[in-house]
Motif scaffolding. Structure first.
Motif, short mmCIF file in Angstrom:
data_model
loop_
_atom_site.label_atom_id
_atom_site.label_comp_id
_atom_site.label_asym_id
_atom_site.label_seq_id
_atom_site.Cartn_x
_atom_site.Cartn_y
_atom_site.Cartn_z
N GLN A 6 44.02 -23.78 -23.50
CA GLN A 6 42.56 -23.81 -23.63
C GLN A 6 42.11 -22.75 -24.63
OE1 GLN A 6 42.26 -25.14 -18.93
NE2 GLN A 6 41.37 -23.18 -19.54
N ALA A 19 46.53 -23.16 -18.44
CA ALA A 19 46.28 -23.66 -17.09
C ALA A 19 47.33 -24.70 -16.71
CB ALA A 19 44.88 -24.27 -16.99
N LYS A 23 44.82 -24.68 -12.68
CA LYS A 23 44.76 -23.27 -12.30
C LYS A 23 45.25 -22.41 -13.46
CE LYS A 23 45.39 -23.98 -7.33
NZ LYS A 23 46.19 -23.64 -6.13
N VAL A 24 44.47 -21.40 -13.80
CA VAL A 24 44.83 -20.51 -14.91
C VAL A 24 46.00 -19.63 -14.49
CG1 VAL A 24 44.05 -18.61 -16.37
CG2 VAL A 24 42.49 -20.50 -15.85
N THR A 194 38.90 -19.45 -19.77
CA THR A 194 39.14 -19.82 -18.38
C THR A 194 38.05 -20.74 -17.85
OG1 THR A 194 38.00 -17.86 -17.51
CG2 THR A 194 40.36 -17.65 -17.95
N THR A 197 38.63 -24.68 -17.55
CA THR A 197 39.71 -25.18 -16.72
C THR A 197 39.35 -26.42 -15.91
OG1 THR A 197 40.56 -22.92 -16.54
CG2 THR A 197 41.40 -24.54 -14.96
N GLN A 198 38.27 -26.36 -15.14
CA GLN A 198 37.94 -27.48 -14.27
C GLN A 198 37.66 -28.76 -15.06
OE1 GLN A 198 36.69 -24.37 -13.73
NE2 GLN A 198 37.83 -23.99 -11.84
#
Length: 230
Positions: A6, A19, A23-24, A194, A197-198
């Protein structure tokens, strides 16, 4: 298992995250103007190496697509596209303001009520900002725009909702908007990879990928070159 690199370069922050399955597991970041081109590939290489992975282990590249700094976006998107071409991996694009909203929703630095609206702001020079409004589910309720902020900005929304303003654009607007009791400000917010991520994991699962050859950053405004300071 999905492994997604990312990239966030739309603001003064140059941030890279890795990730795995949403999850990072590692990230590197520096919040400094005009340094993105110097550090971005070093950060990427350090993250991949530290995770004991090779570049071929990556399943996709996600990038913050704008709006934001013209130069920063060019660097981030060019790097992401170069990796996608070289590795034959898909490209995931996430609007910068949306990612910022997710950063607050899933963060721990500020508690918001369900009725609160989130207003990420990116500095666009003088009293202009790139901004949008999101609810606490991450749904956009006011379109992305470049706004010149004055004491009447967001008047209708502030009459009905508490609004949390954050980002480097919000810092300069606090004096103008802060008199309204429904205007709240989140100090020290720094954009981060971060925050992608989702949404990146969601888009990967749905195979919502960009055409690498034709994808361009979301500039929102035309680039206007300024004079270099002497």
């Amino acid at each position: 298992m999905s492994v997604i690199l990312q990239i966030e370069t739309a603001t003064t922050s140059c941030s890279i995250a890795l990730a795995i399955d949403g999850k990072v597991v590692a990230f590197k970041q520096i919040n400094e103007r005009n340094i993105h081109a110097e550090v971005i590939t070093l950060f990427i290489d350090e993250l991949v190496t530290s995770a004991n992975l090779t570049y071929n282990n990556l399943d996709a590249i996600a990038v913050s697509s704008g709006p934001g700094s013209y130069t920063g976006l060019r660097i981030g998107v060019s790097t992401a596209k170069g990796l996608c071409f070289a590795l034959d991996k898909p490209l995931i694009a996430i609007e910068t303001l949306e990612a910022m909203a997710y950063g607050v929703i899933y963060g721990e630095s500020f508690t918001v009520t369900p009725d609160t609206l989130l207003c990420p702001m990116i500095d666009a020079r003088r009293m202009e900002v790139y901004c949008a409004l999101f609810d606490t589910n991450g749904q956009k309720v006011r379109v992305t725009s470049a706004d010149i902020i004055d004491e009447h900005s967001f008047a209708e929304e502030l009459n009905k909702h508490q609004i949390l303003f954050f980002g480097d654009g919000a810092d300069k607007c606090e004096t103008t908007l802060g008199a309204n009791p429904n205007a709240k400000f989140l100090p020290g917010f720094v954009n981060s990879a971060t925050f992608l991520t989702q949404k990146a994991a969601e888009k990967f699962d749905k195979k919502e990928f960009e055409d690498v050859a034709y994808f361009e950053p979301y500039y929102l405004k035309d680039f206007i070159a300024g004079k270099k300071a002497l």
